[in-house]
Write a protein that holds these residues in place. Structure first.
Motif, mmCIF file in Angstrom:
data_model
loop_
_atom_site.group_PDB
_atom_site.id
_atom_site.type_symbol
_atom_site.label_atom_id
_atom_site.label_comp_id
_atom_site.label_asym_id
_atom_site.label_seq_id
_atom_site.Cartn_x
_atom_site.Cartn_y
_atom_site.Cartn_z
ATOM 1 N N ALA A 1 52.210 87.224 14.023
ATOM 2 C CA ALA A 1 52.131 88.273 14.925
ATOM 3 C C ALA A 1 51.183 89.443 14.350
ATOM 4 C CB ALA A 1 53.384 89.063 15.384
ATOM 5 N N GLU A 2 50.300 90.081 15.036
ATOM 6 C CA GLU A 2 49.469 91.071 14.424
ATOM 7 C C GLU A 2 48.679 90.280 13.124
ATOM 8 O OE1 GLU A 2 51.823 94.672 14.241
ATOM 9 O OE2 GLU A 2 51.794 94.936 16.398
ATOM 10 N N GLY A 3 48.442 89.351 13.074
ATOM 11 C CA GLY A 3 47.691 88.853 11.805
ATOM 12 C C GLY A 3 48.501 88.501 10.818
ATOM 13 N N VAL A 4 49.895 88.912 10.929
ATOM 14 C CA VAL A 4 50.903 88.560 9.697
ATOM 15 C C VAL A 4 51.839 87.554 10.175
ATOM 16 C CG1 VAL A 4 52.642 89.637 8.348
ATOM 17 C CG2 VAL A 4 50.679 91.185 9.106
ATOM 18 N N ARG A 5 51.621 86.515 9.181
ATOM 19 C CA ARG A 5 52.721 85.256 9.513
ATOM 20 C C ARG A 5 53.909 85.595 8.969
ATOM 21 N NH1 ARG A 5 50.573 80.307 9.825
ATOM 22 N NH2 ARG A 5 52.239 79.376 8.819
ATOM 23 N N PHE A 6 54.890 84.840 9.955
ATOM 24 C CA PHE A 6 56.351 85.160 9.616
ATOM 25 C C PHE A 6 56.574 84.339 8.249
ATOM 26 C CE2 PHE A 6 56.323 84.049 14.297
ATOM 27 C CZ PHE A 6 55.820 85.031 14.633
ATOM 28 N N LYS A 7 57.383 84.986 7.288
ATOM 29 C CA LYS A 7 57.976 84.308 6.275
ATOM 30 C C LYS A 7 59.488 83.884 6.238
ATOM 31 C CE LYS A 7 55.779 84.011 2.049
ATOM 32 N NZ LYS A 7 55.311 84.947 1.465
ATOM 33 N N LEU A 8 60.132 84.510 7.155
ATOM 34 C CA LEU A 8 61.528 84.403 7.346
ATOM 35 C C LEU A 8 62.099 84.436 8.691
ATOM 36 C CD1 LEU A 8 64.238 85.010 4.537
ATOM 37 C CD2 LEU A 8 64.645 84.011 6.856
ATOM 38 N N THR A 9 61.430 83.479 9.671
ATOM 39 C CA THR A 9 62.114 83.375 11.088
ATOM 40 C C THR A 9 63.287 83.212 11.018
ATOM 41 O OG1 THR A 9 59.777 82.178 11.224
ATOM 42 C CG2 THR A 9 61.014 82.940 13.490
ATOM 43 N N ASP A 10 64.197 84.186 11.616
ATOM 44 C CA ASP A 10 65.493 84.199 11.433
ATOM 45 C C ASP A 10 66.537 84.070 12.688
ATOM 46 O OD1 ASP A 10 68.119 84.866 10.435
ATOM 47 O OD2 ASP A 10 67.419 86.202 8.817
ATOM 48 N N ALA A 11 66.464 84.760 13.538
ATOM 49 C CA ALA A 11 67.235 84.555 14.642
ATOM 50 C C ALA A 11 66.608 84.619 16.067
ATOM 51 C CB ALA A 11 68.291 85.734 14.671
ATOM 52 N N VAL A 12 67.268 84.276 17.061
ATOM 53 C CA VAL A 12 66.543 84.145 18.400
ATOM 54 C C VAL A 12 67.489 84.222 19.381
ATOM 55 C CG1 VAL A 12 66.266 81.299 18.528
ATOM 56 C CG2 VAL A 12 64.862 82.922 19.688
ATOM 57 N N VAL A 13 66.902 84.722 20.701
ATOM 58 C CA VAL A 13 67.756 84.845 21.799
ATOM 59 C C VAL A 13 67.054 84.670 22.891
ATOM 60 C CG1 VAL A 13 67.827 87.373 22.145
ATOM 61 C CG2 VAL A 13 69.726 85.930 23.077
ATOM 62 N N VAL A 14 67.501 84.185 23.982
ATOM 63 C CA VAL A 14 66.510 83.894 25.277
ATOM 64 C C VAL A 14 67.053 84.645 26.363
ATOM 65 C CG1 VAL A 14 65.655 82.182 27.065
ATOM 66 C CG2 VAL A 14 66.263 81.401 24.643
ATOM 67 N N ALA A 15 66.211 85.544 27.012
ATOM 68 C CA ALA A 15 66.476 86.317 28.224
ATOM 69 C C ALA A 15 66.622 85.406 29.335
ATOM 70 C CB ALA A 15 65.275 87.421 28.351
ATOM 71 N N ASP A 16 67.007 85.866 30.341
ATOM 72 C CA ASP A 16 67.101 85.106 31.622
ATOM 73 C C ASP A 16 65.694 84.970 32.213
ATOM 74 O OD1 ASP A 16 69.870 85.275 31.319
ATOM 75 O OD2 ASP A 16 70.396 86.834 33.115
ATOM 76 N N ASN A 17 64.841 85.705 31.984
ATOM 77 C CA ASN A 17 63.573 85.442 32.561
ATOM 78 C C ASN A 17 62.587 84.583 31.667
ATOM 79 O OD1 ASN A 17 63.008 87.115 30.406
ATOM 80 N ND2 ASN A 17 62.023 88.770 31.541
ATOM 81 N N GLY A 18 63.381 83.829 30.659
ATOM 82 C CA GLY A 18 62.708 83.160 29.740
ATOM 83 C C GLY A 18 61.964 83.720 28.586
ATOM 84 N N VAL A 19 61.879 85.064 28.157
ATOM 85 C CA VAL A 19 61.206 85.790 27.337
ATOM 86 C C VAL A 19 62.084 85.454 25.918
ATOM 87 C CG1 VAL A 19 60.521 87.702 26.163
ATOM 88 C CG2 VAL A 19 60.262 87.574 28.452
ATOM 89 N N LEU A 20 61.524 85.081 24.862
ATOM 90 C CA LEU A 20 62.314 84.892 23.506
ATOM 91 C C LEU A 20 62.111 86.009 22.797
ATOM 92 C CD1 LEU A 20 60.908 81.413 22.896
ATOM 93 C CD2 LEU A 20 62.694 81.839 24.364
ATOM 94 N N TYR A 21 63.479 86.600 22.215
ATOM 95 C CA TYR A 21 63.616 87.574 21.462
ATOM 96 C C TYR A 21 63.779 87.040 20.087
ATOM 97 C CZ TYR A 21 62.604 90.391 25.611
ATOM 98 O OH TYR A 21 62.407 91.082 26.733
ATOM 99 N N PHE A 22 63.138 87.448 19.070
ATOM 100 C CA PHE A 22 63.513 86.834 17.624
ATOM 101 C C PHE A 22 63.467 87.897 16.462
ATOM 102 C CE2 PHE A 22 58.956 85.830 18.379
ATOM 103 C CZ PHE A 22 58.524 85.850 17.270
#
Length: 371
Positions: free
Chosen positions: A153-174
């Protein structure tokens, strides 16, 4: 001769090692920071009225030897299966037996080739995995298809993708716990005490990844409120969970001064969040939080394989929708507990240390009022 021997003994046994230690300390580039003052505060308002501090007394163990550090737990109520990610790269499925932990069956389902941590279910039946090394993944077609959704995101790679939740509209928050350190180095992020974490979203329709919040102190678990208006996310180093209001782009404290260091947070569908704490606030953690010098010494020792920040008295706290503590389930020798999920009358716990899922019957072993 005796004086010469004593002087030489003093030099080589005390003075020389001390000089070497000072030189190594000065040369080491690890530079821990002073933490914000609120990270040092313990709050009586975060102390729950109910307590079970003998968790292991009634605990059962599921999948012993078949689940290698099952970090997060997600339960599919339609199939009755638990999904969990292990350190060997496997996302495993566990069919649970409510009457007997020994009758549970563990299945190797999909190997991501990385380190699956957070797990959630998408709105089309897919399994969403926050893989510490790979990024955010979608597994569909009963495990036959694995797709990388996003890894930067914003040109910076994730180094430690950790937790995720899914909203009712399908958007992923992590969360990306750290853009500087990977999971094998996570202890250094905690010890450095600098905000490398981010809270993000991924829109499955537009395929856009957004940074919602940055400069978080080891962003960890994330959950979404029942009314879908806000997220509740954890910052491990700060011992707090905060609310992020989605439409307002606003943040406020949910609960702080926790008696331990939070990892994942799960909503149980019944008006409660369950916050797993990987360790209690031990004396060594208190001192380390307060003094950067000590954290540097611990980091130097860690590089050589010595563990000085001992973890114990881990547990799971139950809170209501406003962040008010209700009950704490912990135990003194308990450690590395990373998730707590309530399924029926049982509490299921993941771990970064054990080769099984720990569960407790909440009816047989309830938290009770402290004397």
């Amino acid at each position: 001769m005796l004086v010469f021997f004593s002087t030489r003994f003093l030099f080589f046994s005390i003075i020389f090692p001390l000089l070497v230690s000072i030189i190594l300390y000065q040369l080491d580039s690890f530079d821990p920071a002073h933490l914000p003052a609120e990270s040092l505060v313990s709050s009586t308002t975060s102390t729950p009225p109910l307590l079970n501090d003998k968790f292991l007394t009634g605990a059962e163990f599921i999948g012993v030897g078949l689940l290698d550090n099952p970090e997060d737990i997600a339960y599919n109520k339609d199939t009755g299966l638990i999904y969990t990610g292990c350190v060997d790269g496997w996302v495993k499925r566990v069919s649970i037996h409510h009457d007997s932990a020994n009758d549970s069956v563990v299945e190797d389902w999909v190997n991501t080739g990385g380190r699956p941590l957070g797990i959630a279910f998408g709105i089309h039946g897919e399994v969403i995995v926050a893989d510490a090394y790979k990024g955010l993944l979608s597994i569909s077609d009963d495990g036959k298809k694995t797709e990388l959704l996003t890894d930067e995101a914003e040109g910076v790679r994730f180094k430690l993708t950790d937790a995720v939740v899914v909203a009712d509209n399908g958007v992923l928050y992590f969360t990306d716990a750290s853009y500087k350190y990977n999971i094998s180095q996570y202890a250094f992020d905690l010890l450095e005490g600098k905000p490398h974490g981010r809270l993000l979203s991924f829109d499955t329709i537009t395929r856009v990844t957004r940074v919602l919040l940055r400069d978080l102190y080891f962003a960890n678990g994330v959950s979404i409120s029942p009314d879908q208006t806000h997220l509740v996310f954890c910052e491990t180093v700060m011992r707090r969970c905060s609310k992020y209001y989605i439409s307002e782009d606003r943040v406020e404290v949910f609960i702080q001064g926790l008696p331990g260091y939070p990892d994942n947070i799960r909503y149980d569908g019944d008006g409660h969040y369950w916050i797993a704490m990987i360790t209690g606030e031990t004396t060594s953690w208190k001192l380390g939080t307060k003094y950067p010098l000590l954290r540097k010494l611990v980091a130097m020792a860690t590089k050589y394989g010595f563990e000085l920040m001992f973890m114990k008295n881990a547990g799971i706290m139950q809170v209501d929708l406003n962040g008010n503590p209700i009950a704490l389930y912990n135990d003194h020798p308990f450690s590395h507990i990373t998730s707590g999920v309530k399924i029926g009358n049982h509490l299921y716990c993941g771990s970064l240390l054990h080769s099984y899922i720990t569960r407790l019957d909440l009816l047989k072993y309830p938290a009770q009022k402290k004397l």
